[in-house]
Design a protein around this motif. Sequence first.
Motif, PDB file in Angstrom:
ATOM      1  N   ALA A 183       0.868  -1.181   0.000  1.00 11.89           N
ATOM      2  CA  ALA A 183       0.000   0.000   0.000  1.00 11.89           C
ATOM      3  C   ALA A 183       0.902   1.227   0.000  1.00 11.89           C
ATOM      4  O   ALA A 183       1.766   1.366   0.869  1.00 11.89           O
ATOM      5  CB  ALA A 183      -0.907  -0.024   1.224  1.00 11.89           C
ATOM      6  N   LEU A 184       0.717   2.104  -0.992  1.00  9.48           N
ATOM      7  CA  LEU A 184       1.657   3.213  -1.198  1.00  9.48           C
ATOM      8  C   LEU A 184       0.910   4.536  -1.318  1.00  9.48           C
ATOM      9  O   LEU A 184      -0.187   4.609  -1.880  1.00  9.48           O
ATOM     10  CB  LEU A 184       2.448   2.974  -2.493  1.00  9.48           C
ATOM     11  CG  LEU A 184       3.500   4.011  -2.893  1.00  9.48           C
ATOM     12  CD1 LEU A 184       4.729   3.914  -1.990  1.00  9.48           C
ATOM     13  CD2 LEU A 184       3.928   3.822  -4.355  1.00  9.48           C
ATOM     14  N   SER A 185       1.534   5.570  -0.789  1.00  7.43           N
ATOM     15  CA  SER A 185       1.095   6.934  -1.079  1.00  7.43           C
ATOM     16  C   SER A 185       2.325   7.808  -1.087  1.00  7.43           C
ATOM     17  O   SER A 185       3.227   7.632  -0.262  1.00  7.43           O
ATOM     18  CB  SER A 185       0.124   7.439  -0.011  1.00  7.43           C
ATOM     19  OG  SER A 185       0.001   8.848  -0.130  1.00  7.43           O
ATOM     20  N   ARG A 186       2.337   8.763  -1.998  1.00  5.25           N
ATOM     21  CA  ARG A 186       3.518   9.639  -2.038  1.00  5.25           C
ATOM     22  C   ARG A 186       3.608  10.500  -0.786  1.00  5.25           C
ATOM     23  O   ARG A 186       4.647  11.093  -0.514  1.00  5.25           O
ATOM     24  CB  ARG A 186       3.483  10.504  -3.295  1.00  5.25           C
ATOM     25  CG  ARG A 186       2.332  11.461  -3.321  1.00  5.25           C
ATOM     26  CD  ARG A 186       2.346  12.273  -4.594  1.00  5.25           C
ATOM     27  NE  ARG A 186       1.105  13.032  -4.687  1.00  5.25           N
ATOM     28  CZ  ARG A 186       0.586  13.479  -5.818  1.00  5.25           C
ATOM     29  NH1 ARG A 186       1.193  13.243  -6.956  1.00  5.25           N
ATOM     30  NH2 ARG A 186      -0.530  14.163  -5.816  1.00  5.25           N
ATOM     31  N   SER A 187       2.507  10.565  -0.018  1.00  2.00           N
ATOM     32  CA  SER A 187       2.580  11.355   1.211  1.00  2.00           C
ATOM     33  C   SER A 187       2.795  10.486   2.452  1.00  2.00           C
ATOM     34  O   SER A 187       2.732  10.990   3.575  1.00  2.00           O
ATOM     35  CB  SER A 187       1.314  12.214   1.347  1.00  2.00           C
ATOM     36  OG  SER A 187       0.161  11.411   1.224  1.00  2.00           O
ATOM     37  N   ASP A 188       3.058   9.205   2.266  1.00  4.43           N
ATOM     38  CA  ASP A 188       3.290   8.301   3.400  1.00  4.43           C
ATOM     39  C   ASP A 188       4.749   7.821   3.352  1.00  4.43           C
ATOM     40  O   ASP A 188       5.098   6.929   2.568  1.00  4.43           O
ATOM     41  CB  ASP A 188       2.308   7.124   3.283  1.00  4.43           C
ATOM     42  CG  ASP A 188       2.563   6.027   4.315  1.00  4.43           C
ATOM     43  OD1 ASP A 188       3.496   6.155   5.138  1.00  4.43           O
ATOM     44  OD2 ASP A 188       1.825   5.024   4.282  1.00  4.43           O
ATOM     45  N   VAL A 189       5.583   8.435   4.182  1.00  2.77           N
ATOM     46  CA  VAL A 189       7.022   8.161   4.092  1.00  2.77           C
ATOM     47  C   VAL A 189       7.362   6.702   4.404  1.00  2.77           C
ATOM     48  O   VAL A 189       8.293   6.138   3.827  1.00  2.77           O
ATOM     49  CB  VAL A 189       7.871   9.108   4.984  1.00  2.77           C
ATOM     50  CG1 VAL A 189       7.841  10.522   4.437  1.00  2.77           C
ATOM     51  CG2 VAL A 189       7.406   9.074   6.424  1.00  2.77           C
ATOM     52  N   ALA A 190       6.601   6.077   5.312  1.00  2.00           N
ATOM     53  CA  ALA A 190       6.881   4.673   5.638  1.00  2.00           C
ATOM     54  C   ALA A 190       6.657   3.788   4.411  1.00  2.00           C
ATOM     55  O   ALA A 190       7.415   2.840   4.155  1.00  2.00           O
ATOM     56  CB  ALA A 190       6.008   4.214   6.808  1.00  2.00           C
ATOM     57  N   SER A 191       5.616   4.106   3.631  1.00  2.00           N
ATOM     58  CA  SER A 191       5.331   3.286   2.450  1.00  2.00           C
ATOM     59  C   SER A 191       6.417   3.491   1.388  1.00  2.00           C
ATOM     60  O   SER A 191       6.774   2.555   0.667  1.00  2.00           O
ATOM     61  CB  SER A 191       3.941   3.601   1.891  1.00  2.00           C
ATOM     62  OG  SER A 191       3.895   4.869   1.251  1.00  2.00           O
ATOM     63  N   ILE A 192       6.952   4.697   1.305  1.00  3.98           N
ATOM     64  CA  ILE A 192       8.024   4.959   0.340  1.00  3.98           C
ATOM     65  C   ILE A 192       9.295   4.207   0.759  1.00  3.98           C
ATOM     66  O   ILE A 192       9.996   3.627  -0.085  1.00  3.98           O
ATOM     67  CB  ILE A 192       8.281   6.481   0.210  1.00  3.98           C
ATOM     68  CG1 ILE A 192       7.054   7.144  -0.429  1.00  3.98           C
ATOM     69  CG2 ILE A 192       9.540   6.757  -0.619  1.00  3.98           C
ATOM     70  CD1 ILE A 192       7.065   8.662  -0.395  1.00  3.98           C
ATOM     71  N   ALA A 193       9.545   4.162   2.061  1.00  7.89           N
ATOM     72  CA  ALA A 193      10.699   3.400   2.558  1.00  7.89           C
ATOM     73  C   ALA A 193      10.538   1.916   2.233  1.00  7.89           C
ATOM     74  O   ALA A 193      11.513   1.233   1.880  1.00  7.89           O
ATOM     75  CB  ALA A 193      10.857   3.610   4.065  1.00  7.89           C
ATOM     76  N   ALA A 194       9.312   1.415   2.316  1.00  4.28           N
ATOM     77  CA  ALA A 194       9.067  -0.003   2.017  1.00  4.28           C
ATOM     78  C   ALA A 194       9.284  -0.282   0.530  1.00  4.28           C
ATOM     79  O   ALA A 194       9.832  -1.326   0.152  1.00  4.28           O
ATOM     80  CB  ALA A 194       7.644  -0.391   2.440  1.00  4.28           C
ATOM     81  N   LEU A 195       8.868   0.657  -0.317  1.00  8.02           N
ATOM     82  CA  LEU A 195       9.077   0.488  -1.763  1.00  8.02           C
ATOM     83  C   LEU A 195      10.573   0.484  -2.083  1.00  8.02           C
ATOM     84  O   LEU A 195      11.066  -0.358  -2.846  1.00  8.02           O
ATOM     85  CB  LEU A 195       8.377   1.626  -2.515  1.00  8.02           C
ATOM     86  CG  LEU A 195       8.569   1.663  -4.031  1.00  8.02           C
ATOM     87  CD1 LEU A 195       7.978   0.418  -4.696  1.00  8.02           C
ATOM     88  CD2 LEU A 195       7.929   2.934  -4.630  1.00  8.02           C
ATOM     89  N   ARG A 196      11.277   1.417  -1.474  1.00  7.94           N
ATOM     90  CA  ARG A 196      12.726   1.522  -1.667  1.00  7.94           C
ATOM     91  C   ARG A 196      13.406   0.206  -1.232  1.00  7.94           C
ATOM     92  O   ARG A 196      14.265  -0.336  -1.940  1.00  7.94           O
ATOM     93  CB  ARG A 196      13.220   2.699  -0.830  1.00  7.94           C
ATOM     94  CG  ARG A 196      14.696   2.943  -0.858  1.00  7.94           C
ATOM     95  CD  ARG A 196      15.020   4.145   0.046  1.00  7.94           C
ATOM     96  NE  ARG A 196      16.456   4.281   0.179  1.00  7.94           N
ATOM     97  CZ  ARG A 196      17.206   3.537   0.958  1.00  7.94           C
ATOM     98  NH1 ARG A 196      16.642   2.576   1.700  1.00  7.94           N
ATOM     99  NH2 ARG A 196      18.504   3.711   1.011  1.00  7.94           N
ATOM    100  N   ALA A 197      13.001  -0.313  -0.090  1.00  8.68           N
ATOM    101  CA  ALA A 197      13.597  -1.556   0.423  1.00  8.68           C
ATOM    102  C   ALA A 197      13.299  -2.719  -0.527  1.00  8.68           C
ATOM    103  O   ALA A 197      14.155  -3.584  -0.753  1.00  8.68           O
ATOM    104  CB  ALA A 197      13.060  -1.856   1.821  1.00  8.68           C
ATOM    105  N   TRP A 198      12.097  -2.736  -1.093  1.00 16.25           N
ATOM    106  CA  TRP A 198      11.755  -3.817  -2.031  1.00 16.25           C
ATOM    107  C   TRP A 198      12.668  -3.764  -3.252  1.00 16.25           C
ATOM    108  O   TRP A 198      13.204  -4.791  -3.676  1.00 16.25           O
ATOM    109  CB  TRP A 198      10.270  -3.718  -2.433  1.00 16.25           C
ATOM    110  CG  TRP A 198       9.861  -4.852  -3.327  1.00 16.25           C
ATOM    111  CD1 TRP A 198       9.438  -6.098  -2.927  1.00 16.25           C
ATOM    112  CD2 TRP A 198       9.905  -4.877  -4.763  1.00 16.25           C
ATOM    113  NE1 TRP A 198       9.209  -6.880  -4.038  1.00 16.25           N
ATOM    114  CE2 TRP A 198       9.484  -6.159  -5.172  1.00 16.25           C
ATOM    115  CE3 TRP A 198      10.248  -3.940  -5.736  1.00 16.25           C
ATOM    116  CZ2 TRP A 198       9.398  -6.537  -6.514  1.00 16.25           C
ATOM    117  CZ3 TRP A 198      10.169  -4.302  -7.074  1.00 16.25           C
ATOM    118  CH2 TRP A 198       9.751  -5.588  -7.458  1.00 16.25           C
ATOM    119  N   VAL A 199      12.852  -2.562  -3.816  1.00 13.95           N
ATOM    120  CA  VAL A 199      13.714  -2.422  -5.008  1.00 13.95           C
ATOM    121  C   VAL A 199      15.133  -2.872  -4.665  1.00 13.95           C
ATOM    122  O   VAL A 199      15.762  -3.629  -5.424  1.00 13.95           O
ATOM    123  CB  VAL A 199      13.706  -0.968  -5.543  1.00 13.95           C
ATOM    124  CG1 VAL A 199      14.720  -0.803  -6.669  1.00 13.95           C
ATOM    125  CG2 VAL A 199      12.305  -0.585  -6.035  1.00 13.95           C
TER     126      VAL A 199
END
Length: 262
Positions: A183-199
């Motif tokens: 679950a991602l939102s550009r305004s949710d920093v935790a979700s962006i960190a999770a996307l970064r970790a996945w990549v």
Amino acid sequence: MPENTPTRALRLGVAGPVGTGKSSLIATVCRSLADELRLGVITNDIYTDEDARFLRSAGVLEPERIRAVETGACPHTAIRDDITTNLLAAEDLERDFAPLDVVLIESGGDNLTATFSPALVDAQIFVLDVAGGGDVARKGGPGIGRADLLVVNKTDLAPYVGVDVPQMVADASVAREGRAVLALSRSDVASIAALRAWVLGVLESHRRGTHVPQDPGPMAPHFHADEEHPEGGFVHAHDETSGDEHHASAPHHVHSHSDTRK
Ligand SMILES: Nc1nc2c(ncn2[C@@H]2O[C@H](COP(=O)(O)OP(=O)(O)O)[C@@H](O)[C@H]2O)c(=O)[nH]1
Ligand SMILES: [Mg+2]
């Protein structure tokens, strides 16, 4: 045929319907990784280079590292059936900026069932947004069901569109038999960190040589409204009968449409 060594850049596809946030997600990935990784981007648009111009203007990478492929009237074919233009663009980018760590490839996003050929990308993300409705994840399709990562995007909008994000993620997880959902939102920093970790995780296994590209499967037969038949065009399917699961000969693959009149 592209060199398939762990030292080649990881090619990461981003597919999903128009407007779900693919370009924005690519900008987010670039912003969060540009300091530590050498990145390049290829966009696929039907007639324009709008996505490439959006990403250049976002200022997340040097403009020269963002290349546009104009796909013509049938955008999904350029990422699946005849990937030549995209492969050449990826190889050019990788040569011009060698060594690159990751090349992100955005699909034209014209169809819910469009997926990348595993001959073009090592891994792929499929992007849905909450505004498309909570039940779309349950409906499945090759990208939703079997992409390496399913992103449920724009969760910040969920309260306004009446979507229960945890439920949508749970439904997607069931449809995906446990494959990753974010679950991602550009305004949710935790979700962006999770996307970064996945990549970073996929890149790590690509470098170790343990990552195996998966084919989510071909797209569903579909309808092109602009095709000529006055009674409603053609049902349109892309020929996947080569028996060569990985399309290793794709640069020489003749693009044939097994069109049949409706
Ligand atoms: N509210 C919200 N809007 C977003 C988010 N990500 C992208 N958008 C917006 O969704 C629209 C489509 O985004 P874009 O990245 O161009 O989608 P694409 O067609 O899939 O590449 C744009 O207006 C973006 O600003 C998000 O996390 N939250
Ligand atoms: Mg886009």
